[in-house]
Design a protein around this motif. Structure first.
Motif, PDB file in Angstrom:
ATOM      1  N   LYS A  29      42.226  27.636  38.680  1.00  0.00           N
ATOM      2  CA  LYS A  29      43.560  28.178  39.442  1.00  0.00           C
ATOM      3  C   LYS A  29      43.240  28.024  41.195  1.00  0.00           C
ATOM      4  O   LYS A  29      42.199  27.592  41.559  1.00  0.00           O
ATOM      5  CB  LYS A  29      43.689  29.405  38.895  1.00  0.00           C
ATOM      6  CG  LYS A  29      44.329  29.405  37.409  1.00  0.00           C
ATOM      7  CD  LYS A  29      44.788  30.828  37.182  1.00  0.00           C
ATOM      8  CE  LYS A  29      45.248  30.876  35.616  1.00  0.00           C
ATOM      9  NZ  LYS A  29      45.709  32.284  35.200  1.00  0.00           N
ATOM     10  N   CYS A  72      40.773  31.517  41.730  1.00  0.00           N
ATOM     11  CA  CYS A  72      39.743  32.167  40.751  1.00  0.00           C
ATOM     12  C   CYS A  72      39.182  31.033  39.855  1.00  0.00           C
ATOM     13  O   CYS A  72      39.884  29.754  40.094  1.00  0.00           O
ATOM     14  CB  CYS A  72      40.368  33.302  39.848  1.00  0.00           C
ATOM     15  SG  CYS A  72      41.876  32.656  38.897  1.00  0.00           S
ATOM     16  N   CYS A 101      39.582  30.573  36.466  1.00  0.00           N
ATOM     17  CA  CYS A 101      40.328  30.555  35.362  1.00  0.00           C
ATOM     18  C   CYS A 101      40.702  29.199  35.351  1.00  0.00           C
ATOM     19  O   CYS A 101      41.259  28.535  36.203  1.00  0.00           O
ATOM     20  CB  CYS A 101      41.560  31.509  35.527  1.00  0.00           C
ATOM     21  SG  CYS A 101      41.018  33.346  35.067  1.00  0.00           S
ATOM     22  N   THR A 143      43.017  34.668  31.963  1.00  0.00           N
ATOM     23  CA  THR A 143      43.231  35.359  33.393  1.00  0.00           C
ATOM     24  C   THR A 143      41.859  36.185  33.509  1.00  0.00           C
ATOM     25  O   THR A 143      40.993  36.036  32.780  1.00  0.00           O
ATOM     26  CB  THR A 143      44.143  36.660  32.745  1.00  0.00           C
ATOM     27  OG1 THR A 143      43.673  37.207  31.667  1.00  0.00           O
ATOM     28  CG2 THR A 143      45.613  36.121  32.422  1.00  0.00           C
ATOM     29  N   CYS A 144      41.774  36.697  34.829  1.00  0.00           N
ATOM     30  CA  CYS A 144      40.843  37.367  35.168  1.00  0.00           C
ATOM     31  C   CYS A 144      41.240  38.567  36.274  1.00  0.00           C
ATOM     32  O   CYS A 144      42.676  38.428  36.499  1.00  0.00           O
ATOM     33  CB  CYS A 144      39.787  36.480  36.093  1.00  0.00           C
ATOM     34  SG  CYS A 144      40.389  35.971  37.482  1.00  0.00           S
ATOM     35  N   CYS A 187      43.585  36.751  39.290  1.00  0.00           N
ATOM     36  CA  CYS A 187      44.828  36.255  38.925  1.00  0.00           C
ATOM     37  C   CYS A 187      45.784  37.485  38.216  1.00  0.00           C
ATOM     38  O   CYS A 187      47.063  37.111  37.962  1.00  0.00           O
ATOM     39  CB  CYS A 187      45.040  35.011  38.189  1.00  0.00           C
ATOM     40  SG  CYS A 187      44.014  35.003  36.747  1.00  0.00           S
TER      41      CYS A 187
HETATM   42 ZN   LIG Z   1      41.891  34.245  37.194  1.00  0.00          ZN
END
Ligand SMILES: [Zn+2]
Length: 509
Positions: A38, A41, A43, A56-57, A60
């Motif tokens: 992304k 990040c 991801c 996700t993290c 995000c």
């Molecule tokens: Zn993320």
């Protein structure tokens, strides 16, 4: 002639509208960039088909304290796009927060670029039915995508909106044109050419149906000759090139009707309803002041350095526009053929591959084969196998087929049958020609008897020809081809027929 031909073209606004009003259209495109991770990040962006909220993290998901880092590849993709549209680049750019509240935006702001876009002042040139058009591109900048809202109904009948954050933070490039597009057709053609270019330079898959390329159009009208812009309306939800043309065409008509009736237009955002074939009001438009842009404190400014830019320039492939120009000038293809081949990846691969194994073949013949019977068959198969055109057939086989035709060894009628069998069964051209005993008869004396029989058996066609209907000869050629199982050289047959018919005709003395 246009480079793209459609079976049913959306209808244009009536000419009476276009005589009085000039449509002024600007186009905004958001496209997902082809990156592994992304925008801010690490991801993965390979979330298509994945269960919701599995990519996700904290970054995000917009959790407090999470810090973004810049995806270098995404930046390079925008710079590459800028090079392809001959844009200019700032020495330094920065990031801004675009503030607004919506459930798909976890941070309450989107990281974007406002004051200084990564690329500016470019241009894209493309063909329309009115000739080539060059549209100025104001800017191309980077930002992050939002999450996806899914509206559904629960088992007990409650209507709920669910949020999937897999798309949240995916890299997006926004490309904005100057208001230099003046017809619904040109709006569609711009979007088509942009997609072709983005795919050619490898920065985006730009599939409209999959939401990887989202097109919005700002449409206003002004009386012909006026300098001032009219009230502009933004159109969203156009999910195909065809809907871009239909929606813009409809909006031009709607605005013209309002202006004619003396009704004021409102600056607003309208959605396109493809089923009804009409636009509808979504919301009255925000202005940029509403977004309260301010500098992003968590990201450093971005410096664009010349050596890095030159490296990207060196890696730039041949662009569709340059390829079309080369095909029409160096290879002497028609603009139509060049347009069709360059905009179809399967045909393009085949065309280049056949010329590579048969560089002495006339490009026009290769183009005819690729856009004709072979292209059509291959396109059907290509839909089912991603391997594409060359996986279907060795280019050497197609070159062999063309060589036999051009050397006069195989009639075009027979070549069509050979091609069909080759595509269906995969057997070599040589083996099919041998098995069927195809050889072209070009010798006049060998054809004479058949020509005479056909003339004797078809007095009506002979009479038609002599009565001044030259097209009657086509029927007679067809009869000779049939009698020789397609092996006669059609050009020789036609010349022989004409000679007989004219010679025996007192009117042609
Ligand atoms: Zn993320």
């Amino acid at each position: 002639m246009t480079a793209v031909r459609q079976a049913t073209r959306p209808k244009s606004p009536p000419s009476s509208v276009l005589e009085r009003y000039e449509p002024v259209i600007g186009i905004e495109v958001h496209c997902q960039l082809r990156t592994a991770s992304k925008m801010f990040c690490s991801c993965s962006t390979a979330y298509d088909g994945a269960p919701p909220n599995t990519h996700t993290c904290p970054v995000c998901l917009g959790l407090p304290g999470a810090l973004p880092t810049i995806n270098r590849r995404a930046v390079e993709h925008v710079l590459t796009t800028g090079l392809a549209i001959e844009a200019t680049f700032p020495e330094t750019t920065r990031w801004e927060r675009k503030n607004y509240f919506y459930p798909d935006l976890p941070k309450g702001y989107q990281i974007s670029q406002y004051a200084i876009p990564l690329a500016a002042a470019g241009r894209l040139t493309f063909e329309t039915s009115e000739g080539a058009i060059s549209v100025g591109i104001t800017r191309a900048h980077l930002e992050e995508d939002t999450a996806k809202l899914i509206h559904s109904t629960t088992a007990d009948g409650r209507r709920v909106s669910l949020i999937d954050f897999n798309r949240s933070g995916a890299p997006l490039m926004e490309i904005v044109t100057e208001p230099e597009v003046h017809s619904a057709e040109a709006a569609r053609r711009y979007a088509e050419e942009l997609q072709l270019m983005l795919r050619a330079i490898g920065v985006s898959d730009a599939d409209m149906e999959r939401g990887q390329m989202r097109v919005e159009a700002n449409v206003s009208l002004r009386p012909r000759g006026a300098k001032e812009f009219g009230t502009r309306v933004e159109i969203k939800n156009m999910n195909s090139f065809r809907s871009v043309e239909r929606a813009v065409g409809h909006e031009i008509e709607r605005q013209a009707a309002a202006l004619d009736a003396g009704e004021p237009l409102v600056q607003e955002t309208r959605g396109w309803d493809d089923g009804r074939g009409a636009t509808y009001r979504m919301r009255v438009k925000e202005t940029s002041d509403d977004y309260r842009y301010f500098p992003e404190p968590d990201l450093p400014p971005l410096h664009v350095e010349a050596p890095g830019l030159e490296e990207l320039r060196a890696r730039l492939p041949e662009l569709p526009s340059a390829r079309r120009a080369r095909y029409t000038s160096d290879l002497v293809l028609s603009a139509y053929d060049a347009g069709v081949i360059v905009s179809d990846p399967a045909m393009l691969t085949a065309f280049e591959a056949i010329l590579a194994v048969g560089p002495q073949l006339p490009p026009k013949e290769v183009a005819n084969l690729v856009t004709g019977d072979y292209g059509r068959a291959a396109k059907e198969i290509d839909l089912r196998t991603p391997a594409g055109l060359v996986g279907l057939s060795e280019p050497g086989e197609l070159a062999d087929l063309l060589r036999r035709i051009l050397d006069g060894k195989l009639s075009r009628a027979n070549a069509k049958e050979v091609l069909a069998e080759h595509i269906a069964k995969g057997s070599s051209v040589a083996s099919i020609v041998d098995a069927r005993g195809f050889r072209q008869i070009s010798d006049v004396s060998a054809l004479a008897a058949t020509v005479d029989e056909v003339l004797a058996a078809n007095p009506a066609a002979v009479a038609d020809y002599r009565a001044g209907k030259p097209q009657a000869i086509r029927f007679l050629v067809g009869q000779v081809m049939k009698a020789t199982r397609g092996q006669a050289n059609a050009a020789v047959v036609q010349a022989t027929l004409r000679e007989r018919l004219d010679a025996a005709d007192p009117g042609h003395a």
